[in-house]
Enzyme design. Sequence first.
Site, PDB file in Angstrom:
ATOM      1  N   TYR A 154       5.527 -34.386  37.626  1.00 32.04           N
ATOM      2  CA  TYR A 154       6.038 -33.146  38.207  1.00 32.04           C
ATOM      3  C   TYR A 154       6.279 -33.305  39.705  1.00 32.04           C
ATOM      4  O   TYR A 154       7.343 -32.950  40.221  1.00 32.04           O
ATOM      5  CB  TYR A 154       5.046 -32.010  37.949  1.00 32.04           C
ATOM      6  CG  TYR A 154       5.448 -30.678  38.537  1.00 32.04           C
ATOM      7  CD1 TYR A 154       6.401 -29.885  37.928  1.00 32.04           C
ATOM      8  CD2 TYR A 154       4.857 -30.206  39.709  1.00 32.04           C
ATOM      9  CE1 TYR A 154       6.765 -28.658  38.451  1.00 32.04           C
ATOM     10  CE2 TYR A 154       5.201 -28.983  40.253  1.00 32.04           C
ATOM     11  CZ  TYR A 154       6.162 -28.212  39.619  1.00 32.04           C
ATOM     12  OH  TYR A 154       6.527 -26.994  40.160  1.00 32.04           O
ATOM     13  N   THR A 191       2.464 -17.352  36.290  1.00 24.09           N
ATOM     14  CA  THR A 191       3.216 -17.749  35.108  1.00 24.09           C
ATOM     15  C   THR A 191       2.439 -18.841  34.381  1.00 24.09           C
ATOM     16  O   THR A 191       1.402 -19.315  34.863  1.00 24.09           O
ATOM     17  CB  THR A 191       4.607 -18.295  35.492  1.00 24.09           C
ATOM     18  OG1 THR A 191       4.442 -19.503  36.255  1.00 24.09           O
ATOM     19  CG2 THR A 191       5.388 -17.290  36.317  1.00 24.09           C
TER      20      THR A 191
END
Length: 256
Positions: A154, A191
């Site tokens: 990531y 989230t």
Amino acid sequence: MTTLTSEGVAVVTGASRGLGQAIALELVARGATVAGLARHADALAETAARASPAGAFHAFTCDVSHPDEVRDSFARIRQLGRIELLINNAAVYPRLDFLEETPESFCETVRINLCGYVNCSHSALQDMVEVGRGRILNVSTFACVDPLPASSAYSVSKGAGRILTRAMVSDLCDRFPGIVINNWMPGALATTMGVEDGTPPDVAARWGVNLALWHDPDISGTTWERDLELLPARSLRRRILDGLLRRAPRPRRLGS
């Protein structure tokens, strides 16, 4: 000055959930025609059901890591109108230690988080270059500066995305000053990819849409965190001189 004309289309990737969904809904609420891309048709249908006014959100099932799928989706989006705004948001965060990764899994994350931005930007620019006007906002992160554990793929892919923005600005913005490109880092969000006590996606979406609809060549290449511009680093000499002359630059802030 806003980005979209009455015939223009805004494209949002990763529009099926989280920040991407919130951005798509915010754009629709402001009167935009929005094409939302994501891999799962049922989740996109949820975004469409929540959009108001109804009919302004158009779902396109697409894996942004596949160039052919992106080209096909953008060809169909053009039936709605000229692509004038692209918000590159789609990303995955596997949370795997480097030793848990395989080369295949690592590169799959790079294909989505970096190559997805390349694929969509290249397709959107076909419309923007033709008229010399457009807007690309790349959703970014600080993960590349100080990577957290279990975030190697990531961090690498998102850090490369920030470099991609600078490279596109270098290649395009002198020839096409009406095409405005920059990075936006929404910060920690509440989230599935974020943290429980993060910023609600609808709050961050208002900042992101304000920035995306700001069509000013002066902001090409700038980086923003949440609602505040991050100023480029200055040398010690420059900081001292600016302090003596009382002319230190002030970061700009987005409206709420």
